[in-house]
Design an enzyme around this catalytic site. Structure first.
Site, PDB file in Angstrom:
ATOM      1  N   CYS A  32      26.428 -14.414  28.921  1.00  8.32           N
ATOM      2  CA  CYS A  32      27.475 -13.595  28.296  1.00  8.32           C
ATOM      3  C   CYS A  32      28.845 -13.808  28.934  1.00  8.32           C
ATOM      4  O   CYS A  32      29.858 -13.411  28.364  1.00  8.32           O
ATOM      5  CB  CYS A  32      27.089 -12.124  28.337  1.00  8.32           C
ATOM      6  SG  CYS A  32      25.504 -11.826  27.549  1.00  8.32           S
ATOM      7  N   HIS A  50      33.215  -7.916  27.395  1.00  4.96           N
ATOM      8  CA  HIS A  50      31.982  -8.335  26.741  1.00  4.96           C
ATOM      9  C   HIS A  50      31.362  -7.086  26.110  1.00  4.96           C
ATOM     10  O   HIS A  50      31.243  -6.046  26.757  1.00  4.96           O
ATOM     11  CB  HIS A  50      31.045  -8.961  27.773  1.00  4.96           C
ATOM     12  CG  HIS A  50      29.667  -9.168  27.253  1.00  4.96           C
ATOM     13  ND1 HIS A  50      29.416  -9.724  26.022  1.00  4.96           N
ATOM     14  CD2 HIS A  50      28.448  -8.872  27.794  1.00  4.96           C
ATOM     15  CE1 HIS A  50      28.109  -9.758  25.824  1.00  4.96           C
ATOM     16  NE2 HIS A  50      27.508  -9.247  26.871  1.00  4.96           N
ATOM     17  N   ASN A  87      25.601  -6.870  20.674  1.00  3.11           N
ATOM     18  CA  ASN A  87      25.912  -7.817  21.743  1.00  3.11           C
ATOM     19  C   ASN A  87      25.702  -9.233  21.200  1.00  3.11           C
ATOM     20  O   ASN A  87      24.579  -9.603  20.851  1.00  3.11           O
ATOM     21  CB  ASN A  87      24.989  -7.532  22.936  1.00  3.11           C
ATOM     22  CG  ASN A  87      25.202  -8.474  24.104  1.00  3.11           C
ATOM     23  OD1 ASN A  87      25.846  -9.505  23.978  1.00  3.11           O
ATOM     24  ND2 ASN A  87      24.642  -8.112  25.248  1.00  3.11           N
TER      25      ASN A  87
HETATM   26  C1  COA Z   1      18.837  -1.218  27.132  1.00  3.28           C
HETATM   27  C2  COA Z   1      19.579   0.116  27.262  1.00  3.28           C
HETATM   28  C3  COA Z   1      20.316   0.446  25.984  1.00  3.28           C
HETATM   29  C4  COA Z   1      18.529   1.187  27.519  1.00  3.28           C
HETATM   30  O1  COA Z   1      19.185   2.430  27.689  1.00  3.28           O
HETATM   31  P1  COA Z   1      18.714   3.384  28.895  1.00  3.28           P
HETATM   32  O2  COA Z   1      19.482   4.626  28.795  1.00  3.28           O
HETATM   33  O3  COA Z   1      18.859   2.562  30.151  1.00  3.28           O
HETATM   34  O4  COA Z   1      17.229   3.666  28.534  1.00  3.28           O
HETATM   35  P2  COA Z   1      15.908   3.378  29.418  1.00  3.28           P
HETATM   36  O5  COA Z   1      15.703   1.894  29.549  1.00  3.28           O
HETATM   37  O6  COA Z   1      16.013   4.162  30.666  1.00  3.28           O
HETATM   38  O7  COA Z   1      14.792   3.954  28.480  1.00  3.28           O
HETATM   39  C5  COA Z   1      14.686   5.321  28.239  1.00  3.28           C
HETATM   40  C6  COA Z   1      13.485   5.563  27.345  1.00  3.28           C
HETATM   41  O8  COA Z   1      13.783   5.110  26.004  1.00  3.28           O
HETATM   42  C7  COA Z   1      12.752   4.230  25.565  1.00  3.28           C
HETATM   43  N1  COA Z   1      13.323   3.218  24.697  1.00  3.28           N
HETATM   44  C8  COA Z   1      13.692   1.967  24.991  1.00  3.28           C
HETATM   45  N2  COA Z   1      14.179   1.344  23.905  1.00  3.28           N
HETATM   46  C9  COA Z   1      14.103   2.239  22.889  1.00  3.28           C
HETATM   47  C10 COA Z   1      14.446   2.195  21.540  1.00  3.28           C
HETATM   48  N3  COA Z   1      14.985   1.085  20.978  1.00  3.28           N
HETATM   49  N4  COA Z   1      14.251   3.291  20.794  1.00  3.28           N
HETATM   50  C11 COA Z   1      13.741   4.416  21.311  1.00  3.28           C
HETATM   51  N5  COA Z   1      13.365   4.523  22.605  1.00  3.28           N
HETATM   52  C12 COA Z   1      13.555   3.438  23.382  1.00  3.28           C
HETATM   53  C13 COA Z   1      12.182   3.640  26.827  1.00  3.28           C
HETATM   54  O9  COA Z   1      10.855   3.182  26.603  1.00  3.28           O
HETATM   55  C14 COA Z   1      12.227   4.818  27.773  1.00  3.28           C
HETATM   56  O10 COA Z   1      11.141   5.652  27.508  1.00  3.28           O
HETATM   57  P3  COA Z   1      10.339   6.330  28.720  1.00  3.28           P
HETATM   58  O11 COA Z   1      11.354   7.195  29.429  1.00  3.28           O
HETATM   59  O12 COA Z   1       9.283   7.102  28.012  1.00  3.28           O
HETATM   60  O13 COA Z   1       9.842   5.211  29.569  1.00  3.28           O
HETATM   61  C15 COA Z   1      20.579   0.045  28.461  1.00  3.28           C
HETATM   62  O14 COA Z   1      19.901   0.030  29.679  1.00  3.28           O
HETATM   63  C16 COA Z   1      21.460  -1.173  28.392  1.00  3.28           C
HETATM   64  O15 COA Z   1      22.316  -1.309  27.529  1.00  3.28           O
HETATM   65  N6  COA Z   1      21.287  -2.124  29.322  1.00  3.28           N
HETATM   66  C17 COA Z   1      22.021  -3.360  29.332  1.00  3.28           C
HETATM   67  C18 COA Z   1      21.597  -4.232  28.187  1.00  3.28           C
HETATM   68  C19 COA Z   1      21.557  -5.677  28.534  1.00  3.28           C
HETATM   69  O16 COA Z   1      20.910  -6.082  29.457  1.00  3.28           O
HETATM   70  N7  COA Z   1      22.242  -6.492  27.782  1.00  3.28           N
HETATM   71  C20 COA Z   1      22.269  -7.900  28.008  1.00  3.28           C
HETATM   72  C21 COA Z   1      23.147  -8.205  29.137  1.00  3.28           C
HETATM   73  S1  COA Z   1      24.671  -8.912  28.728  1.00  3.28           S
END
Ligand code: COA
Length: 328
Positions: free
Chosen positions: A115, A255, A285
């Protein structure tokens, strides 16, 4: 000191027609529009048709950037394509785009910095200009992430989309304009945080495919924490090194990774969200395409004027992270 600076002479972008909305995704995996909107800010993303690819999207964006720069494709002396979804492992996506633009013989290569790729490519293009080797360099970020996303994995499939953006970097003798600061970074100790495995270490085998390892893998939580800190640091460093006030920054063009990550970095820096250019709700993204896709929208909105300062910040797989400051 080079007598030349590298300015942005024109921008362009292109996205596929097909929209994949959060409601569409909620029919494919256990998720909802509410969850995706709240956690990411994404409402929909674009998905390439079967006859579209990183090269076709990149070519369309490039044509618009060349037109906006008021030059002819034959004026381009170098093509650099930032992508993690190249047309093929080889030849490079740049070779396909050069052929499509009808400019055989022009050097072309791809850059892989995930990215952060577009900033890496833009800085590389600018350095060819500052070295006196080129007058016009075509820098493209183009991705068809839908080809490496696992649409059975709700943790990743909600995040990514397809698209492309391009800029023509051009030689200028005005030292105040163009790319005035940049820094590029990588730390290969964190390769497992985000990765796409197939390659020489993991050739494609039936086992690899049986384990869904032909798809992108990310550790979202780990990325999140790293991202907020790195955005804040990269913006702050850009402002400080260029001796700018935060008020002098027209737009931070980050980004487009997650609305909450962008908001949280801006809040910590005490910069208003009106200074962050965000279009993640429309495209998700798009990795190396996300900054030029946002830049083109900002540029064409008419809000960017000569003399304005733009800060680009990105981080991604590698890990890689980068910033760049451009005075228009
Ligand atoms: C991925 C992202 C949106 C997740 O948001 P978050 O607030 O961190 O959520 P978590 O990963 O802690 O998950 C919380 C819960 O939601 C659940 N969950 C994950 N994806 C889900 C979805 N699409 N829909 C509903 N629930 C979902 C998880 O399983 C977890 O459940 P649990 O608590 O029972 O285990 C966030 O971490 C993010 O944007 N990260 C960066 C993304 C990335 O790497 N991009 C590429 C890099 S450039």
């Amino acid at each position: 000191m080079s007598p030349f600076s590298a300015i942005i002479a024109g921008t362009g972008s292109h996205v596929p027609e097909r929209r994949l909305t959060n409601d569409d995704l909620s029919k494919m995996v256990d998720t909802s529009d509410e969850w995706i909107t709240q956690r990411t800010g994404i409402k929909e993303r674009r998905i390439a048709a079967v006859d579209e690819s990183s090269a076709t999207l990149g070519t369309a964006a490039a044509r618009k950037a060349i037109e906006a720069a008021g030059i002819d494709a034959s004026d381009i002396e170098l093509i650099i394509v930032a992508t993690i979804t190249p047309e093929m492992v080889f030849p490079s996506t740049g070779c396909f785009i050069g052929a499509a633009l009808g400019i055989p013989g022009v050097p072309a290569f791809d850059m892989s910095a995930a990215c952060s790729g577009f900033i890496y490519a833009m800085v590389t293009g600018a350095n060819f200009i500052r070295a006196g080797q080129c007058k016009n360099v075509l820098v493209i970020g183009s991705e068809t992430l839908s080809r490496i996303v696992n649409y059975r994995d709700r943790n990743t499939c909600i995040l990514f989309g397809d698209g492309s953006g391009a800029v023509v970097m051009q030689r200028s003798t005005d030292p105040k304009r163009g790319l005035i600061y940049s820094s590029l970074h990588a730390d290969g100790n964190a390769v497992d945080v985000m990765k796409l495995m197939p390659g020489s270490r993991y050739p494609i085998t039936q086992d690899l495919v049986a384990n869904d390892q032909q798809y992108m893998q990310i550790k979202g939580r780990e990325v999140y924490k790293f991202a907020v800190n790195s955005f804040e640091r990269l913006i702050d460093e850009a402002v400080t090194k260029c001796e700018l006030t935060k008020e002098q920054v027209k737009f931070v063009i980050p980004h487009q990774v997650n609305m909450r990550i962008i908001e949280s970095a801006m809040e910590r820096l005490e910069m208003p969200m009106s200074k962050a250019f965000v279009n993640i709700h429309k495209y998700g993204n798009t990795s190396a395409a996300s900054i030029p896709l946002a830049l083109d929208e900002a540029w064409r909105s008419g809000e960017i004027k000569s003399g304005d300062v733009l800060i680009f910040v990105a981080f991604g797989g590698g890990l890689t992270w980068a910033n760049a400051v451009v005075r228009v």
